[in-house]
Design an enzyme around this catalytic site. Structure first.
Site, PDB file in Angstrom:
ATOM      1  N   GLN A 115      -5.365 -12.693 -12.974  1.00  0.00           N
ATOM      2  CA  GLN A 115      -5.967 -11.710 -13.709  1.00  0.00           C
ATOM      3  C   GLN A 115      -4.010 -11.748 -13.921  1.00  0.00           C
ATOM      4  OE1 GLN A 115      -6.961  -8.646 -10.525  1.00  0.00           O
ATOM      5  NE2 GLN A 115      -5.010  -7.410 -10.888  1.00  0.00           N
ATOM      6  N   MET A 174       1.652   7.488  -8.564  1.00  0.00           N
ATOM      7  CA  MET A 174       2.443   5.794  -7.969  1.00  0.00           C
ATOM      8  C   MET A 174       1.468   4.804  -8.549  1.00  0.00           C
ATOM      9  SD  MET A 174       1.949   7.982  -3.914  1.00  0.00           S
ATOM     10  CE  MET A 174       1.952   9.237  -3.626  1.00  0.00           C
ATOM     11  N   SER A 175       2.171   3.413  -7.774  1.00  0.00           N
ATOM     12  CA  SER A 175       1.524   2.669  -7.816  1.00  0.00           C
ATOM     13  C   SER A 175       2.525   1.548  -7.651  1.00  0.00           C
ATOM     14  CB  SER A 175       2.134   2.317  -9.138  1.00  0.00           C
ATOM     15  OG  SER A 175       1.873   0.581 -10.323  1.00  0.00           O
ATOM     16  N   LEU A 207       0.773  -1.206  -0.096  1.00  0.00           N
ATOM     17  CA  LEU A 207      -0.190  -0.020  -0.122  1.00  0.00           C
ATOM     18  C   LEU A 207       0.645   1.581  -0.111  1.00  0.00           C
ATOM     19  CD1 LEU A 207      -2.812  -0.893   2.424  1.00  0.00           C
ATOM     20  CD2 LEU A 207      -3.079  -1.889  -0.009  1.00  0.00           C
ATOM     21  N   HIS A 208       0.429   1.942  -0.967  1.00  0.00           N
ATOM     22  CA  HIS A 208       1.271   3.244  -1.047  1.00  0.00           C
ATOM     23  C   HIS A 208       0.217   4.974  -0.850  1.00  0.00           C
ATOM     24  CE1 HIS A 208      -1.001   4.228  -4.776  1.00  0.00           C
ATOM     25  NE2 HIS A 208       0.090   2.472  -5.157  1.00  0.00           N
ATOM     26  N   ASP A 209       0.055   6.253  -0.438  1.00  0.00           N
ATOM     27  CA  ASP A 209      -1.213   6.886  -0.395  1.00  0.00           C
ATOM     28  C   ASP A 209      -2.153   7.130  -1.295  1.00  0.00           C
ATOM     29  OD1 ASP A 209       1.050   7.899   1.630  1.00  0.00           O
ATOM     30  OD2 ASP A 209       1.731   9.315   0.419  1.00  0.00           O
ATOM     31  N   ARG A 240       3.976  -0.838  -8.553  1.00  0.00           N
ATOM     32  CA  ARG A 240       5.515  -1.261  -9.418  1.00  0.00           C
ATOM     33  C   ARG A 240       6.023  -0.639  -9.942  1.00  0.00           C
ATOM     34  NH1 ARG A 240       0.250  -3.980 -11.735  1.00  0.00           N
ATOM     35  NH2 ARG A 240       1.280  -6.760 -12.066  1.00  0.00           N
ATOM     36  N   HIS A 271      -3.219   4.349  -2.338  1.00  0.00           N
ATOM     37  CA  HIS A 271      -4.701   3.074  -1.690  1.00  0.00           C
ATOM     38  C   HIS A 271      -5.060   3.917  -0.681  1.00  0.00           C
ATOM     39  CE1 HIS A 271      -1.904   0.082  -3.766  1.00  0.00           C
ATOM     40  NE2 HIS A 271      -2.631   0.405  -4.179  1.00  0.00           N
TER      41      HIS A 271
HETATM   42  P1  AMP Z   1      -4.347  -2.173  -7.036  1.00  0.00           P
HETATM   43  O1  AMP Z   1      -3.090  -2.203  -5.422  1.00  0.00           O
HETATM   44  O2  AMP Z   1      -2.745  -1.527  -7.881  1.00  0.00           O
HETATM   45  O3  AMP Z   1      -4.869  -3.181  -7.437  1.00  0.00           O
HETATM   46  O4  AMP Z   1      -5.128  -0.829  -6.680  1.00  0.00           O
HETATM   47  C1  AMP Z   1      -5.569  -1.433  -5.548  1.00  0.00           C
HETATM   48  C2  AMP Z   1      -6.543  -0.189  -5.819  1.00  0.00           C
HETATM   49  O5  AMP Z   1      -6.013   0.809  -5.623  1.00  0.00           O
HETATM   50  C3  AMP Z   1      -6.874   0.049  -7.290  1.00  0.00           C
HETATM   51  O6  AMP Z   1      -8.718   0.857  -7.178  1.00  0.00           O
HETATM   52  C4  AMP Z   1      -6.197   1.287  -8.159  1.00  0.00           C
HETATM   53  O7  AMP Z   1      -6.766   1.698  -9.032  1.00  0.00           O
HETATM   54  C5  AMP Z   1      -5.737   1.887  -6.451  1.00  0.00           C
HETATM   55  N1  AMP Z   1      -4.871   2.863  -6.987  1.00  0.00           N
HETATM   56  C6  AMP Z   1      -3.663   2.513  -7.406  1.00  0.00           C
HETATM   57  N2  AMP Z   1      -2.208   3.425  -7.513  1.00  0.00           N
HETATM   58  C7  AMP Z   1      -3.178   4.659  -7.214  1.00  0.00           C
HETATM   59  C8  AMP Z   1      -2.916   5.609  -6.823  1.00  0.00           C
HETATM   60  N3  AMP Z   1      -1.560   6.060  -7.910  1.00  0.00           N
HETATM   61  N4  AMP Z   1      -3.710   6.836  -7.277  1.00  0.00           N
HETATM   62  C9  AMP Z   1      -5.060   6.465  -6.713  1.00  0.00           C
HETATM   63  N5  AMP Z   1      -5.734   5.310  -6.978  1.00  0.00           N
HETATM   64  C10 AMP Z   1      -4.802   4.308  -6.752  1.00  0.00           C
END
Ligand code: AMP
Length: 283
Positions: A61, A186-187, A33-35, A189, A37
């Site tokens: 997926q 933010m990601s 988790l980042h900001d 990855r 999330h």
């Molecule tokens: P993930 O864990 O990457 O599958 O993401 C979980 C949720 O967090 C999804 O709804 C993503 O679109 C959202 N999310 C991921 N990165 C961001 C970001 N930089 N800004 C806003 N929402 C995000």
């Protein structure tokens, strides 16, 4: 925050909240988790009595050559962050809890057409895995609202469509893109990006922004704009996957008289695939 590993355990506690009239918000994630999330959790807290987060790195997926096994798993620090946000419940199932009959024979949810383009074209089967796991999670949590990030724009559009098509009683809420100081979305990855590439990856957002400005200034040569953006990305040493000017709702290539446009892009660095998007209104 209470953590549940089983469907039955989570259902039992949520039934009590639902029966006492409390509103349940849900934020599905794959963890690390980042900001971005955490902003979704904050948003869910504003309009719900109870907030449930899930962390599940969903094998269904990921393609065969993708990063399922090396996807960053940071359970302890994720729990700390969720605790700080006053998240009420975390659903953290094993693969065998989500897919007790195995992946191969798992029933699937398919959202056609929209999932064949953009990221779906480069990642066959990806969105089928997403719609399947999200519908399972919706059935487990039965939330009033579910919050998804605009960062994964195609995912958000597909989930909205699935929810509408299948009459799922969940309101889909979208949350703005959280970015690093230089604009990189933010990601989880982003940790794959190497040091040499890191200062240059902002080119993806810049290329999309330039298209947005050019369209607003009246340039409607979409194919040309897309080609120029890809060249710009490649001039920084990255491989452009796609840059597409799309109709915001259908994700089909935008028509010149479309007023609501989303510009989406994806590129490969040496070890990461990055995505971004920008929406513009022409009225
Ligand atoms: P993930 O864990 O990457 O599958 O993401 C979980 C949720 O967090 C999804 O709804 C993503 O679109 C959202 N999310 C991921 N990165 C961001 C970001 N930089 N800004 C806003 N929402 C995000």
């Amino acid at each position: 925050m209470q953590v549940f590993h089983t469907v039955n355990g989570l259902r039992e506690i949520l039934r009590k909240h639902r029966n006492s009239g409390q509103k349940i918000g849900f934020v599905p994630t794959m963890g690390n988790l980042h900001d971005g999330h955490l902003a979704l959790i904050k948003q869910a807290k504003q309009t719900n009595d109870i907030v449930v987060c899930s962390i599940f790195v969903n094998a269904l997926q990921f393609g065969l050559n993708e990063d399922w096994d090396k996807y960053p798993r940071t359970y302890d620090s994720d729990c700390e962050k969720l605790d700080q946000e006053d998240c009420d419940y975390l659903f953290y199932p094993e693969d065998s809890e989500m897919y007790p009959n195995g992946l191969d024979t798992q029933s699937r949810v398919i959202c056609p057409t929209m999932t064949d383009v953009l990221c779906g074209a480069s990642r066959p089967g990806h969105f089928e895995g997403v719609t399947t796991v999200v519908s399972k999670l919706f059935n487990i949590v039965q939330p009033d609202e579910a919050i998804f990030g605009i960062k994964d724009y195609q995912q958000l559009a597909v989930i909205k469509r699935m929810t509408e098509d299948l009459c799922l009683p969940v309101k889909i809420i979208s949350a703005p893109i959280h970015r690093e100081a230089d604009g990189l979305a933010m990601s989880s990855r982003n940790s794959y990006i190497n040091e040499d590439e890191r200062p240059k990856v902002k080119v993806l957002k810049q290329a999309l922004e330039l298209i947005a400005e050019q369209i607003k200034a009246g340039d409607l040569e979409f194919t040309q704009l897309e080609m120029e953006a890809k060249k710009r990305i490649e001039s920084e040493g990255f491989k452009a996957d796609y840059v597409t000017i799309s109709n915001r709702k259908t994700l089909e290539p935008a028509a010149v008289d479309d007023r609501e446009i989303t510009i989406l892009g994806a590129m490969y660095t040496a070890s990461a695939r990055l995505i971004d998007n920008i929406s513009i209104n022409l009225d």
